[in-house]
Design a protein around this motif. Structure first.
Motif, PDB file in Angstrom:
ATOM      1  N   GLU B  71       1.043  -1.190   0.151  1.00 37.21           N
ATOM      2  CA  GLU B  71       0.027  -0.038   0.123  1.00 37.21           C
ATOM      3  C   GLU B  71       0.821   1.359  -0.166  1.00 37.21           C
ATOM      4  N   LEU B  75       1.376   4.667  -2.724  1.00 44.57           N
ATOM      5  CA  LEU B  75       1.684   6.164  -2.415  1.00 44.57           C
ATOM      6  C   LEU B  75       2.959   6.483  -3.075  1.00 44.57           C
ATOM      7  N   ILE B  76       4.087   5.668  -2.885  1.00 44.78           N
ATOM      8  CA  ILE B  76       5.267   6.107  -3.277  1.00 44.78           C
ATOM      9  C   ILE B  76       5.356   6.405  -4.636  1.00 44.78           C
ATOM     10  N   LEU B  96       1.758  17.520   5.761  1.00 48.05           N
ATOM     11  CA  LEU B  96       2.402  16.063   6.008  1.00 48.05           C
ATOM     12  C   LEU B  96       3.517  16.109   6.616  1.00 48.05           C
ATOM     13  N   ILE B 326       5.794  11.228   2.546  1.00 48.71           N
ATOM     14  CA  ILE B 326       4.603  10.628   2.643  1.00 48.71           C
ATOM     15  C   ILE B 326       4.523   9.296   3.181  1.00 48.71           C
ATOM     16  N   TYR B 329       5.049   9.790   6.828  1.00 43.61           N
ATOM     17  CA  TYR B 329       3.425  10.008   7.497  1.00 43.61           C
ATOM     18  C   TYR B 329       2.567   8.568   7.319  1.00 43.61           C
ATOM     19  N   TYR B 330       2.729   7.700   6.416  1.00 39.13           N
ATOM     20  CA  TYR B 330       1.915   6.643   6.352  1.00 39.13           C
ATOM     21  C   TYR B 330       2.421   5.600   7.530  1.00 39.13           C
ATOM     22  N   LEU B 332       3.891   6.380  10.393  1.00 43.63           N
ATOM     23  CA  LEU B 332       3.567   6.867  11.486  1.00 43.63           C
ATOM     24  C   LEU B 332       2.070   6.620  12.019  1.00 43.63           C
ATOM     25  N   ILE B 333       1.127   6.882  11.093  1.00 44.71           N
ATOM     26  CA  ILE B 333      -0.254   6.607  11.387  1.00 44.71           C
ATOM     27  C   ILE B 333      -0.762   5.303  11.062  1.00 44.71           C
ATOM     28  N   ARG B 334      -0.140   4.531  10.174  1.00 45.58           N
ATOM     29  CA  ARG B 334      -0.502   3.130  10.080  1.00 45.58           C
ATOM     30  C   ARG B 334       0.057   2.243  11.116  1.00 45.58           C
ATOM     31  N   LEU B 335       1.087   2.463  11.778  1.00 52.63           N
ATOM     32  CA  LEU B 335       1.612   1.633  12.906  1.00 52.63           C
ATOM     33  C   LEU B 335       1.344   2.131  14.153  1.00 52.63           C
ATOM     34  N   GLY B 336       1.638   3.705  14.312  1.00 49.83           N
ATOM     35  CA  GLY B 336       1.333   3.993  15.631  1.00 49.83           C
ATOM     36  C   GLY B 336       2.311   3.557  16.629  1.00 49.83           C
TER      37      GLY B 336
END
Lengths: 501, 482
Positions: B71, B75-76, B96, B326, B329-330, B332-336
């Motif tokens: 995924e 985005l990349i 972002l 990007i 950021y993916y 950081l929010i994907r894994l938390g």
């Protein structure tokens, strides 16, 4: 790769993304969220937010490549996990960089023997390239002055006021004085005579630009070389030249091969070019080439062994992706001289189409030259009622991103719009842009004139103002934007917006 | 996009790439070819030559991420044509980046109010981040000295000899003297006591490393802070600390949250971290965060308008891709926090497994610590018969890339092998590596010993000559990926 599942909401991954709770909550902005989210949700959320970015292909402000062939995209994705700096682990990628350096060095007529390796390196962009070149000049000059027993604490560099910001960065970060040759109305590049006049014994180099950012013009490097040689003979200072060919380096060799600007001129010691401009690669690659080994002081090169074998490195960045280097090599062998020449000729023609279309409106002065980077820089003949910033804002409604900006000193009273013609800007798009500009002009004509017309017309040297110039300029732009915004609301209330917003 | 097709060999395009003449001729190496070639041929040629590169996933030398979820790859690719510096044209991408800066600043406990924005920037990697941080320190120190009417022409920086090369680059390119605290056998990081001793009035900062490149160890930043605070009180010099958390910055907050090394210590003014190491992003992104606005001199920030509107910029690089930002950021929010913690715990337990397997052979000393970056650094107990460089070369035959190198002064007589455990190095691979190391040792034991018996000096070239000579006479087929 095996992540523990979030214990809460274990069945969320079964729902479709837009049915999940993730689209209900707002995205975290300041702190990393405590819990993970499914990868589909993460992808969708970010993808959707990014829809509101501008379309890179319609960004006419940028020189940087926005389209490459799908085959190259495949190569890029395949090498996205290769860290370029691991030269020992990825010897082929390193070899491809070396080939690019050699090819570009030969393209710039570097005085190399057959089979002799060129001196140069791939960088992340022209900024890094220029900093490396500047460092080499500074160190050489310092060594020379130390040998002569002279002070070496006040190096300076002579360049035009039209330089791109990276030269100012270089000067400020590496503590070199920037001596700028001011522009004048109608003359928007560095004047070689004035430049040579400004050279003194502390000058580490004179930097000429092949393809000025503002109007695409090529500076007369040959004349600069001739004048500087004469001065060097008189003074014995041996001041060298650097050519910032960020844009022009991949244009001049194909469209103007007889133009002497590169290593054919003896005082030119280093050249930088952006692979990601007319080198036709995506953002993230530049090249710097030195004339010979002597022009790159050995003390600046580092040798490391912690990745397992001896690796020489002279770049500011260390770890970085390999994709753009591979893409640059792909372009060089895929297109060859023939391909690059065809593309540049196309760009040139499309620039002419655009320029003629604008001239036909009768409302614009063309500031860019025909010979140079294929771009069109134009300003309004009459900007008393409306100015270029308003044209730029209104064009955004049609989807076009065309920047408006003021020229550097001493031509700050001139404001221009600039459209850069890249490989992927076709003739159809050029005609469409002209039509949209005409629409914008018609709309603006119907609107009342700006209140601040008098304020905007002042220059820095006029003594008539009551306020200091800097304050006036800022206020004028702010007020213009406010007025534009107010009118836009008024207009939008009347009719639907056309085209892409 | 319309490239005139080559007039010669117009039927070329109908043939498959390997039937064309392009695979017969050798690739251009020094000059740009005169003619264009079909894109399929160009792709195939470049792709095939690149097959001979090492496999990034088996590159155990590198800390840099070599795998991301598909995924994220999507985005990349979608943002590969966005030039990050066009902030006005790509406001969401810029946003972002700002969110990442804020998240990382909070991760490092920056004293930032709830709605206050953090001071920091995304860079290409920790090299650029460190140069920016160093520049800020240098400028602040110069301004301070000028105000005091003292000389400011000899700035220096105090750091351990175990620093990564980018500190030496910073020192050499920006004309700052590098005062290195030497290592010694058994102590492979910067000794805070010695470091503080070396601080003088020309010191612009002391740089500590959280996650030494060589052994993965975390330096004791808290002790350094205490000793330096005391010295600052005595001298009034106000010397600050920078923490190079290139590797450790995305490890310590998740598995050692009580370890005080970040902005919780008052003298720490800036921190850098590599997004492309344990930030779990592909190569090409780093972050530098300052404690507050006062720590970043305003004169270093540029404002440009030639792209259409005012844009503040404080980076060395200008144009660059947006993909990695990007991707960060993916992640950081994907894994938390939960996801990063799980991944780091996995890495640490795989590192432990590898360490135990290596120790069990009885032939190695383990130099890396359990607390630190998940990696295993090991040296041979007995270097008279063969060296770690030979082990490294032999492991290549199995496909593994495990680097061997000598320690910096004053421990140059120690040569080590290092395996970095990344997210994508799983349990099975760890077991396989151990068994391959055992095989290599068995092979090496059967060979005659080296001519020179002095184990103290390690001469790389001689060993490599001997290695290649033995490889020729041993005449075995290559196993696995060569």
């Amino acid at each position: 790769m095996v992540l523990s599942k979030t214990t809460s909401q274990t069945d969320v991954s079964v729902h479709s993304t837009f049915a999940s709770r993730y689209v209900q909550c707002s995205l975290p902005r300041f702190k990393i969220p405590e819990n993970s989210i499914p990868k589909e949700a993460a992808f969708q959320i970010i993808n959707d937010e990014l829809m509101l970015d501008g379309n890179p292909r319609l960004n006419l402000a940028s020189f940087v490549t926005t389209w490459m062939e799908p085959e190259c995209d495949k190569l890029i994705m395949a090498s996205i996990n290769k860290n370029y700096v691991d030269m020992d682990e990825y010897p082929v990628t390193t070899e491809l960089q070396n080939r690019c350096v050699n090819m570009i060095a030969h393209m710039f007529n570097a005085p190399l023997g057959d089979g002799e390796a060129a001196v140069g390196v791939g960088t992340v962009g022209s900024s890094e390239a220029i900093m490396l070149a500047g460092l080499a000049f500074k160190r050489k000059w310092q060594n020379k002055m130390k040998q002569l027993g002279k002070p070496h604490d006040k190096p300076n560099i002579v360049t035009g006021a039209n330089v791109q910001v990276c030269w100012e960065k270089f000067a400020r970060y590496f503590e070199v004085e920037l001596k700028e040759v001011k522009l004048s109305d109608g003359y928007y590049v560095m004047d070689p005579e004035k430049a040579v006049e400004m050279v003194d014994e502390n000058t580490i180099c004179v930097a000429a630009i092949l393809g000025s950012t503002l109007n695409g013009e090529f500076e007369d490097v040959k004349k600069l070389n001739d004048l500087l040689m004469k001065k060097n003979e008189e003074t014995g200072w041996d001041t060298p030249i650097h050519v910032d060919a960020a844009s022009g380096g991949f244009i001049a060799p194909f469209l103007y091969p007889e133009l002497e600007w590169d290593f054919r001129l003896p005082l030119v010691k280093s050249i930088n070019v952006s692979g990601h401009k007319y080198g036709l690669v995506y953002a993230g690659i530049g090249w710097v080439i030195w004339r010979s080994k002597e022009d790159l002081p050995d003390e600046l090169i580092f040798h490391i062994n912690y990745l397992g074998a001896d690796q020489p490195t002279f770049t500011l960045n260390f770890s970085k992706g390999s994709s753009q280097v591979i893409a640059q090599y792909y372009q060089l062998i895929r297109l060859g001289y023939e391909g690059y020449r065809n593309i540049m000729e196309n760009c040139q023609e499309n620039a002419m189409v655009l320029k003629e279309g604008l001239e036909k409106t009768g409302r614009f002065n063309i500031v860019s030259k025909d010979n140079g980077v294929p771009l069109v820089a134009f300003s309004l003949k009459d900007n008393s009622r409306h100015n270029e910033f308003e044209v730029s804002d209104m064009l955004r409604r049609f989807g076009w991103i065309v920047p408006a900006y003021t020229m550097p000193p001493d031509a700050q009273h001139v404001t221009v719009l600039r459209v850069v013609i890249r490989e992927d800007f076709s003739r159809t798009l050029a005609e469409r842009l002209v039509a949209d500009i005409q629409k914008v002009l018609q709309e603006l004509d119907l609107l009342p004139a700006r209140v601040t017309e008098k304020l905007a017309a002042t220059t820095a040297t006029t003594a008539v103002e009551e306020h200091p110039p800097a304050v006036i300029k800022k206020t004028a732009i702010e007020v213009q934007r406010e007025i534009t915004a107010a009118w836009r609301k008024m207009v939008a209330d009347k009719k639907k917006t056309n085209g892409v917003c | 996009m319309v490239v005139t097709t080559t007039k010669s060999s117009s039927s070329e395009n109908l043939q498959c790439a390997f039937a064309s003449r392009y695979v017969r001729t050798s690739l251009p190496k020094f000059k740009i070819p005169e003619k264009a070639m079909p894109k399929e041929a160009a792709y195939q040629i470049v792709n095939d030559e690149l097959m001979l590169d090492g496999n990034p996933r088996l590159n155990l030398a590198s800390f840099v991420t070599t795998w991301m979820e598909p995924e994220c790859d999507k985005l990349i690719m979608a943002s590969v044509n966005k030039n990050y510096v066009d902030m006005d044209e790509y406001p969401v991408t810029t946003e972002l980046q700002n969110r990442c800066v804020n998240m990382i600043a909070h991760l490092f406990n920056a004293p930032v109010g709830d709605d206050e924005t953090a001071i920091g920037v995304g860079t290409i990697g920790s090299s650029e981040a460190i140069m920016l941080a160093g520049l800020a320190f240098k400028r602040k120190w110069q301004a301070k000295r000028k105000a005091q009417g003292k000389p400011f022409d000899k700035p220096n920086i105090v750091t351990g000899a175990n620093v990564q090369v980018c500190w030496e680059k910073f020192a050499r390119y920006f004309e700052v003297e590098l005062k290195e605290v030497k290592l010694r056998e058994g102590y492979y990081v910067m000794d805070p006591v010695k470091a503080v001793e070396m601080v003088d009035e020309n010191t612009i900062c002391v740089a500590a490393i959280l996650g030494s490149t060589l052994t993965g160890e975390f330096e004791d930043v808290k002790l350094l802070n205490e000793l330096l605070s005391k010295k600052n009180e005595e001298t009034g010099w106000d010397t600050p600390i920078h923490v190079d958390a290139a590797s450790g910055g995305f490890i310590a907050p998740f598995i050692y949250p009580e370890l005080e090394w970040d902005f919780r210590l008052p003298l720490v003014k800036s921190i850098n971290v590599s997004g492309h190491k344990y930030g779990l992003v592909y190569a090409g992104v780093g972050w530098v965060v300052w404690r507050s606005k006062e720590d970043l001199p305003d004169e270093l920030v540029f404002h440009i308008n030639y792209l259409g509107s005012d844009q503040p910029t404080f980076t060395l690089n200008f144009s660059k891709g947006s993909s990695q930002i990007i991707a960060q950021y993916y992640q950081l929010i994907r894994l938390g926090v939960e996801g990063y913690k799980s991944i780091m715990e996995n890495c640490t337990s795989n590192a432990k497994l590898l360490k135990e397997g290596i120790a069990r052979t009885g032939k190695f000393n383990i130099l890396s610590k359990d607390i630190g970056v998940p990696l295993v650094t090991f040296s041979l107990k007995d270097t008279t018969k063969y060296t770690v460089f030979q082990i490294s070369d032999y492991l290549r035959r199995f496909g593994w890339i495990v680097p061997a190198y000598t320690m910096p002064p004053d421990a140059e007589h120690i040569a080590v092998l290092r395996v970095v455990i990344r997210e994508d190095f799983n349990h099975s691979l760890a077991e396989r590596l151990v068994s391959d190391i055992e095989r290599v040792i068995k092979e090496l034991e059967e060979l005659p010993p080296r001519a020179s018996v002095e184990a103290a000096k390690v001469i790389t070239e001689t060993q490599r000559e001997i290695c290649s000579y033995w490889r020729k006479i041993s005449d075995k087929k290559c196993n696995g990926v060569c």
